[in-house]
Every structure is written in structure tokens, then in C-alpha cells.
Design a protein around this motif. Structure first.
Motif, short mmCIF file in Angstrom:
data_model
loop_
_atom_site.label_atom_id
_atom_site.label_comp_id
_atom_site.label_asym_id
_atom_site.label_seq_id
_atom_site.Cartn_x
_atom_site.Cartn_y
_atom_site.Cartn_z
N SER A 120 -4.84 -10.28 -22.18
CA SER A 120 -6.15 -9.63 -22.33
C SER A 120 -6.11 -8.33 -21.53
CB SER A 120 -7.28 -10.54 -21.85
OG SER A 120 -7.09 -10.91 -20.50
N ALA A 121 -7.11 -7.49 -21.72
CA ALA A 121 -7.14 -6.19 -21.05
C ALA A 121 -7.09 -6.35 -19.54
CB ALA A 121 -8.40 -5.43 -21.46
N LEU A 122 -6.40 -5.43 -18.89
CA LEU A 122 -6.27 -5.40 -17.44
C LEU A 122 -7.10 -4.23 -16.90
CD1 LEU A 122 -4.89 -6.22 -14.73
CD2 LEU A 122 -3.06 -4.62 -15.34
N TYR A 123 -8.04 -4.54 -16.00
CA TYR A 123 -8.85 -3.52 -15.35
C TYR A 123 -8.33 -3.33 -13.93
CZ TYR A 123 -12.29 -4.31 -19.09
OH TYR A 123 -12.93 -4.43 -20.29
N VAL A 124 -8.21 -2.08 -13.51
CA VAL A 124 -7.72 -1.77 -12.17
C VAL A 124 -8.75 -0.89 -11.46
CG1 VAL A 124 -5.81 -0.88 -10.79
CG2 VAL A 124 -5.36 -1.82 -13.07
N ASP A 125 -9.19 -1.37 -10.28
CA ASP A 125 -10.21 -0.63 -9.51
C ASP A 125 -9.58 0.34 -8.53
OD1 ASP A 125 -12.81 0.00 -8.61
OD2 ASP A 125 -12.58 -1.36 -6.92
N PHE A 126 -8.51 -0.09 -7.87
CA PHE A 126 -7.79 0.82 -6.97
C PHE A 126 -6.40 0.28 -6.73
CE2 PHE A 126 -10.13 -1.88 -3.80
CZ PHE A 126 -9.03 -2.50 -3.23
N ILE A 127 -5.54 1.15 -6.25
CA ILE A 127 -4.22 0.78 -5.74
C ILE A 127 -4.08 1.43 -4.36
CG2 ILE A 127 -1.72 1.07 -6.00
CD1 ILE A 127 -2.07 0.96 -9.00
N LYS A 128 -3.81 0.61 -3.36
CA LYS A 128 -3.64 1.13 -2.00
C LYS A 128 -2.28 0.70 -1.46
CE LYS A 128 -8.58 0.57 -0.78
NZ LYS A 128 -9.04 1.91 -0.49
N VAL A 129 -1.74 1.51 -0.57
CA VAL A 129 -0.56 1.12 0.20
C VAL A 129 -0.99 1.08 1.66
CG1 VAL A 129 1.79 1.71 0.90
CG2 VAL A 129 1.03 2.14 -1.45
N ILE A 130 -0.75 -0.07 2.28
CA ILE A 130 -1.20 -0.30 3.65
C ILE A 130 0.01 -0.44 4.55
CG2 ILE A 130 -2.46 -1.88 5.16
CD1 ILE A 130 -4.24 -2.54 2.82
N GLN A 131 0.03 0.34 5.60
CA GLN A 131 1.13 0.33 6.56
C GLN A 131 0.71 -0.48 7.77
OE1 GLN A 131 4.06 2.43 5.92
NE2 GLN A 131 4.99 1.10 7.42
N ALA A 132 1.43 -1.56 8.08
CA ALA A 132 1.12 -2.34 9.28
C ALA A 132 1.42 -1.52 10.51
CB ALA A 132 1.94 -3.63 9.29
N SER A 133 0.55 -1.62 11.51
CA SER A 133 0.81 -0.91 12.76
C SER A 133 1.96 -1.58 13.48
CB SER A 133 -0.44 -0.86 13.64
OG SER A 133 -1.12 -2.08 13.62
N LYS A 134 2.57 -0.87 14.39
CA LYS A 134 3.76 -1.39 15.07
C LYS A 134 3.45 -2.62 15.88
CE LYS A 134 6.14 3.05 15.28
NZ LYS A 134 6.72 4.09 16.14
N GLU A 135 2.26 -2.73 16.42
CA GLU A 135 1.87 -3.90 17.20
C GLU A 135 0.73 -4.58 16.50
OE1 GLU A 135 2.03 -6.73 19.29
OE2 GLU A 135 3.16 -5.19 20.36
N THR A 136 1.01 -5.69 15.81
CA THR A 136 -0.03 -6.37 15.05
C THR A 136 -0.69 -7.48 15.84
OG1 THR A 136 1.62 -7.86 14.09
CG2 THR A 136 1.09 -5.88 12.87
N LYS A 137 -0.01 -7.99 16.87
CA LYS A 137 -0.61 -9.05 17.68
C LYS A 137 -1.61 -8.43 18.65
CE LYS A 137 0.63 -12.81 20.84
NZ LYS A 137 -0.27 -12.43 21.89
N SER A 138 -2.74 -9.12 18.88
CA SER A 138 -3.71 -8.60 19.83
C SER A 138 -3.09 -8.57 21.22
CB SER A 138 -4.96 -9.48 19.85
OG SER A 138 -4.63 -10.80 20.24
#
Length: 735
Positions: free
Chosen positions: A476-494
Motif C-alpha cells: 500500500s502507499a507509503l507516507y513519509v513525514d521526515f527523515i532525520k540523522v541523529i548523531q549520538a554524543s560522545k558521552e551518552t551515560k549521565s
């Protein structure tokens, strides 16, 4: 130089022309509110001030404006007692109403009015250290286009005395039925470090439709008194969008009117019921029944993670997403295509021959099979980035899609020569059926995805989009709202805040012993009260873990310990394996598992404790303190062999290569085990000559009086301006 400084100060006072209004009567306060301007201060002496009900519906009112650099301040006089601004009837009037910008309201008591504090058309205002109570309806109302409000360290209780169903603690925005009268746009509200309840008879916080980006953090919610009237059956009602609720403690106090902790509701209007995040909270519920987050029909994108429920039981409604979302502050959006530009980045012969590309509305695209066309297996639709992107640091793709029928999508990354379509690199996600809501799909690529075909992950030029498993055609038809690329920061743990050593200050370490799972596979309720107290005072405490019970402990117990340790307020440390003595053969006279036992036995107990903390909690403990504070020479060898432990609480061998934090005078916090004594502490504090003071307690044994004495101790220490630190934190400071 002194003359120049004095001259500059004189010039500053001339140009700013700031004025201080010292008030000792209701008339003084009313006059100051009518005349005050940017940079002025209204300072009120201690006393009770009953206002006059003005024509604008408030007992006290001002529409003056401060500025960012010169706010208007109304506060109690320094070192004065309580300042009470009061009305005379809970049926009428707001105690204080502000219709101006850049105000700071500090240290006031507001009581006996239909409303407590109201902001109308008021921006960039702060409410600090206030108490609001004995109110007819809501305590604080942020209304009529009031934005960027901060409510910090306030106490709100006893509301809804006129109408229980309208007795919210904090009411942000306006019901949609009243939008013609009031501007609903009340955005960027922050509520933090507050105590809300008891006897807040409607919701503690109601975030209305039409509002955006409120942050509710580090508050204590007391549910005693929530009435159930007018659907007031939760701590927080969320009807707005893009809100964050984090690091709070919710306690029902046995109130059966609370059916769920947080309710997310869609009000069939714009800016309602989507993109809300709830994480790192603790919910102390009545029983196993009652969800901690209920997202009602029509809501979308409710994200939850790392919440703790006591006791274990119902958690979330089915449409809540159990994942840390793309909004995570530990990540950065490095690329975003929301399809508002006319030029599409989709391309390729597959698209032109077999797929129709259309724009049903601004901000989305629709991909649909052409009539009579056939999409061959493994035929990708290409999406090109304007410039190559770097996927080296755990970057991921988030795409928002919907489709009438469910099917699989595969996103392969392509560097212009090779693609991540090797056997270990195919990343596939499922689109659920239904056009009534969008779904966010996350594509994360492991290292193996790039190694299979030698893909250059630092220079990805496009995405190859295709159906997985080599199937033909889009179902069926595919709708796309956005495409993002997310870069994790170097320190992800609090990470805990770095403290700079200050030789002139006293450092205090709260050593809290004997944290373990009880017969109910959870912790003694006193530990929760201790945690609440530490957070309320914004201090720190080290919690000594007895590790033997971890494998049988409930998941909520383990989640709580992990959450505490990862926060800035707590450190979980190694307090031994089972905390037993007089149990080691043949003489059964050992003083602890680490005194009077063999090296092999001690080594086994020590390493089992360290390993379980890591496997069950994900924690590498850095601090050790022995059960009963008893060790022998064999244990010195054990601790020296540890690569992880850096701090030895009450260590007895001065040759230790790490840091020993000594005990000093005995009975510093407790006069006997489990009995907190302010007088005992005070004697020890006054006789202490070292830069630090380690206070040992056993909160699992404390009674109500011990907690009251503990409050006295903490209040004294805060007045002395000591620095509360964690053991390993202190090690890092001095090294």
C-alpha cells in the motif's frame, strides 16, 4: 581606583534609577506594586498582610515590566520571618496577579483566595521558595499567552477548597472552550524542585492543550487528597505537546482515587496529545493495579524509559512507546528533511518507472505504485543526502512513516560505491498498519554493517530504500513525514557534575549502610524516604549495597538502584556479600565475612559482589566499606588486587594504595545503630579537624524521630555551607 569604582556605581544608579520599596503594611505593598519599574525591588518585612480585592479580581496586582538584565523583584526581607500575603475569602479573587514581564517572586506565602498566583500576558517570570495554600481553586495559573515561566523550590498544598475538581496545584494554559477569551499559547514552563501536595484536590499539574515544551523535573508529588472530582484521578494531566516529565517522585499515600499516575489526552484540536517524554521517575503506587502512564485514544508519540514502579504492576497503555526517543538530549540531529522544500531528494530509475511521488500536504510525501507497474525484488528507491554524512559515532536514521497495510522496510547506507547490504548489515523495520497515526522507525547500524562490504561510514551519500526479503511491490502507499540523522554524543551515560576542590570548605560524605532486597524482593520503604529526602535537599548520599540478594530481587528494585546510581545524588558502593558474622567454620567467631576468614573465602565474596553489581545493575562499584567495619590482613590483599575499587570507607590499613576515608569520632550521626541523634552529630562535627566528615547511618532501621533528627542535621550542615560529595567523587577531587 576606589574613586573610579564609586563613580561608576553612582553613574549606574543614576541611569538605572532603581528603587527599593521597604514595606511594612498592605498599603505599602499595594503602592509599590503600582509604581514599581524595571530594576526595582519590593522588600517586605515579616508579617501577615491581608490584601484588598481590586477591580481586576486580585488582592495584589501589577502590570509593570522588568527587563532581562533588570527584573522586578518582590521578596521577603533578608532574615525576616514568614511573609504572608492573604485574601479574605477562598470564594473570590487571586492573591497575586502579575501581567508584566521579568518578575522574580521570592519567599512569599500566598493563601486564602480563589486562586493563589496568576500570570496573564506575562513572560520570563520566576517563582522561587514560595508556599501557596488554603486556596479555593488552583494554586498557580499560567494563563493568556504567558511564556517562559519558572517555578522552583515551592510548596503547594491545600487547594480546591471551593471546588475540588478545579483545585490543581499548577494549571498551565487554558481549556480549549475558553480560547476566545484567553490566548492558549503558554509555552516553555519549568516546574522543578517543588513539593506538591498533600490535599491538592485536583491534579498536581494540568498541562492544557495548545501549550508546548513544559519541563516537570525533580519534584515530590504527595497524592493524599486528590479527590477524583472532575476526572481528577492522576498526578499530572498532559494535554499539550513536546513536554518532558523526568526525575520526579510520585507517592499515592494510599489514595485510591488515583487511578493512574500520568494521563496523556488528545483534545481534538491543534497542539494536543503528542510528542511527550516521561523518564527517570519513581512511582510509589497503591497496588499492582493502575498504570503509571496512560496515553488515551488519539494520542501519539508518548515515549517512556527508565521509570520505576513500586510495587511492580501495570506500567503503560499499549500505545506508549517503550524507548528513548529521537528527542533524547544525549543526541544531536545532524540532518533533517521535513519535506517542506519543493525539490525531492528521492531519485533512481525504480522511482521514475514504477513509483508515483506526490505531496498530499506540505511536510509529507507519498510513494505509491503506478497503475499496472511492478516493482522487481531488490529494486531500491534512492534517497540522496545533499552532502555526505558521517555515521562513525553511532549515528542512526529516524524516519516517520505510515501506511494502510503493514510491511517491512530496509534502509541500506551507500557510500557511492558500496552499500550495507551484506549478511550482517541489513537493517529492517516493520511499519504497523494504519493511516490514523505516524510511527517512528529507528535504523541503527552496527560496526559489522560497514565491514561486510567495506562501506566508508564517514562518507555516506544516500539511502537505498527497499522491501525486505526480496518481495515485489509496495502493499500500500507509503507516507513519509521526515527523515532525520541523529548523531549520538560522545558521552551518552549521565555523568555527575565535576566539583573543584575548595580547601576552605568542609566536605561531608553520607555513608548509608545495609541496602538490600527484603523478603518482598524490594527495599525497605525507609530507603525510599531517604532518597526523597536527599533529592529534596539536593544533597548527596552513598548507599552501601549487600549483593547476595540481587539475583532474586525484583526488576523494579534493580531499576531503582541503577537509576539512583546514575543520578548526580547517589553512589552505590560495595558493602559486602551477605553481611554475616560468626558463621565461618570451624570456630564460628569471625567478626565479618572479611575478618577471621580465609583469603580465598574473602576473595570469592568480594568478587561475587562486584560481578553481580555489574551483571544485574550495570554498575562498576568504585567504593568499598566492610560489614560491621571489620577487616583483617587477608582482606588488605583482596582490596589491593581490585582494579575497580578506589576508596575504602573506614579502612584500617594505612598502606592502602587508594583512598581511605577514616571514621574519626564514633557515633557521629547515630547514638546507637539505627538511632539518629542531632546532639551526637553536633559534638562530632565540632570536634572534627579533617577536611572531610563521613557520617554513617542505617536508614533501614530509622523511625520517624530519626528522620526528623536527620532533617535537623542536614539543615545545620547546609547553614554551614558544607559541600556534600560522594566517596568516589571525593577521590577524584583530591587526585
Amino acid at each position: 581606583m576606589k574613586f573610579i569604582l564609586s563613580f561608576l556605581l553612582l553613574l549606574s544608579s543614576i541611569f538605572t534609577n532603581a528603587h527599593v520599596y521597604n514595606c511594612d503594611s498592605t498599603e505599602d505593598i499595594l503602592l509599590a506594586l503600582s509604581k514599581v519599574k524595571a530594576g526595582d525591588e519590593i522588600i517586605i518585612n515579616s508579617g501577615v498582610y491581608v490584601g484588598k480585592l481590586l477591580k481586576n479580581g486580585a488582592y495584589y496586582y501589577s502590570n509593570s515590566n522588568g527587563t532581562e538584565n533588570s527584573p522586578i523583584v518582590i521578596k521577603k526581607k533578608e532574615k525576616a520571618g514568614v511573609v504572608k500575603l492573604k485574601g479574605f475569602d477562598v470564594n473570590r479573587g487571586a492573591i497575586l496577579r502579575i501581567s508584566g514581564n521579568h518578575w522574580v517572586i521570592d519567599g512569599l506565602d500566598l493563601s486564602v483566595g480563589q486562586k493563589g498566583l496568576v500570570f496573564d500576558k506575562a513572560n520570563n517570570n520566576k517563582v522561587i521558595n514560595c508556599r501557596i495554600y488554603k486556596i479555593g481553586n488552583e494554586a498557580i495559573h499560567i494563563r493568556d499567552g504567558s511564556n517562559h515561566t519558572i517555578i522552583d523550590s515551592c510548596k503547594i498544598f491545600d487547594t480546591g477548597n471551593l471546588n475540588a475538581g478545579f483545585g490543581e496545584g499548577i494549571y498551565i494554559g487554558t481549556d480549549r472552550k475558553a480560547w476566545k477569551k484567553y490566548n492558549p499559547s503558554c509555552n516553555n514552563t519549568i516546574v522543578q524542585n517543588c513539593e506538591i501536595g498533600p490535599n491538592v484536590r485536583a491534579e498536581a499539574i494540568d498541562i492544557k492543550e495548545g501549550t508546548q515544551e513544559s519541563i516537570i523535573q525533580n519534584n515530590l508529588f504527595n497524592g493524599l487528597g486528590i479527590s477524583g472530582h472532575n476526572s481528577a484521578n492522576s498526578f499530572i494531566s498532559v494535554k499539550g505537546v513536546n513536554n518532558i516529565i523526568r526525575e520526579n517522585v510520585f507517592d499515592t499515600k494510599g489514595n485510591s482515587n488515583i487511578e493512574k499516575a500520568i494521563a496523556i489526552t488528545y483534545r481534538y484540536t491543534v497542539l494536543s496529545g503528542y510528542k511527550n517524554r516521561i523518564y527517570d521517575n519513581i512511582f510509589n503506587m497503591n497496588s499492582k493495579i493502575g498504570k503509571i502512564v496512560q496515553a488515551n485514544f488519539g494520542t501519539t508519540d508518548t515515549y517512556v524509559w527508565n521509570n520505576t514502579r513500586n510495587p511492580e504492576g501495570e506500567l503503560y497503555s499499549s500505545n506508549v512507546r517503550h524507548a528513548q526517543s529521537k528527542f533524547n538530549n544525549d543526541s544531536t540531529v545532524v540532518y533533517n528533511d521535513d519535506f517542506k522544500s519543493e525539490k525531492s531528494k528521492f531519485l533512481g530509475s525504480t522511482l521514475t518507472k514504477n513509483i508515483n511521488l506526490s505531496v498530499p500536504k506540505e511536510g509529507e510525501v507519498k510513494l505509491e505504485m503506478k497503475p499496472e507497474a511492478t516493482l522487481p525484488p531488490y529494486s531500491p528507491i534512492m534517497y540522496r543526502f545533499p552532502k555526505p554524512l558521517d555515521f562513525s559515532n553511532n549515528a542512526k536514521i529516524v524516519v516517520r512513516v505510515k501506511s494502510l497495510k503493514s510491511f517491512k522496510l530496509r534502509f541500506d547506507l551507500h557510500d557511492g560505491t558500496n552499500a550495507t547490504n551484506g549478511s550482517r548489515g541489513r537493517v529492517t523495520r516493520v511499519i504497523p498498519a494504519g493511516l490514523n497515526k505516524w510511527t517512528d522507525l529507528e535504523f541503527t547500524y552496527p560496526e559489522e554493517a560497514f565491514l561486510d562490504n567495506n562501506v566508508n561510514k564517514s562518507s555516506i551519500k544516500r539511502i537505498n530504500i527497499q522491501l525486505d526479503s526480496g518481495k515485489e511491490n509496495f502493499p500500500s502507499a507509503l507516507y513519509v513525514d521526515f527523515i532525520k540523522v541523529i548523531q549520538a554524543s560522545k558521552e551518552t551515560k549521565s555523568t555527575k557534575n565535576k566539583i573543584v576542590f575548595k580547601p576552605s570548605k568542609k566536605y561531608v560524605i553520607l555513608k548509608m549502610d545495609d541496602l538490600r532486597a527484603n523478603t518482598n524482593h524490594s527495599y525497605n520503604k525507609n530507603w525510599q524516604e531517604l532518597v526523597n529526602t536527599i533529592r529534596r535537599y539536593k544533597i548527596k548520599a552513598a548507599l552501601g549495597l549487600i549483593a547476595e540478594d540481587l539475583p532474586k530481587a525484583s526488576q523494579s528494585y534493580k531499576d531503582s538502584l541503577k537509576q539512583w546510581h546514575d543520578s548526580e545524588f547517589f553512589e552505590i558502593w560495595n558493602h559486602g556479600w551477605n553481611h554475616k558474622r560468626k558463621n565461618y567454620p570451624p570456630y564460628y567467631n569471625n567478626k565479618s565475612e572479611y575478618s577471621g576468614t580465609s583469603y580465598e573465602f574473602q576473595k570469592e565474596c568480594f568478587e561475587k559482589s562486584m560481578a553481580l553489581a555489574k551483571s544485574e545493575l550495570g554498575i562498576t562499584m568504585k567504593t568499598f566499606g566492610a560489614p560491621f567495619n571489620q577487616t583483617d590482613d587477608s582482606f588488605f590483599k583482596v582490596i589491593e588486587e581490585s582494579k575497580d575499587i578506589k576508596v575504602w570507607l573506614y579502612g584500617r590499613n594505612n598502606s592502602y594504595s587508594g583512598l581511605i576515608l577514616k571514621r574519626g569520632t564514633k557515633n557521629q550521626l547515630e547514638s546507637a545503630t539505627g538511632v539518629v541523634s542531632y546532639n551526637s552529630f553536633l559534638t562530632a562535627f565540632q570536634n572534627n579537624k579533617t577536611p572531610y566528615l563521613v557520617l554513617q547511618g542505617h536508614p533501614g532501621r530509622w523511625d520517624e524521630n530519626s528522620f526528623l533528627e536527620f532533617d535537623r542535621v542536614i539543615n545545620f550542615l547546609k547553614k554551614q555551607e558544607v559541600i556534600f560529595v560522594l566517596p568516589h567523587e571525593y577521590y577524584e577531587i583530591i587526585n
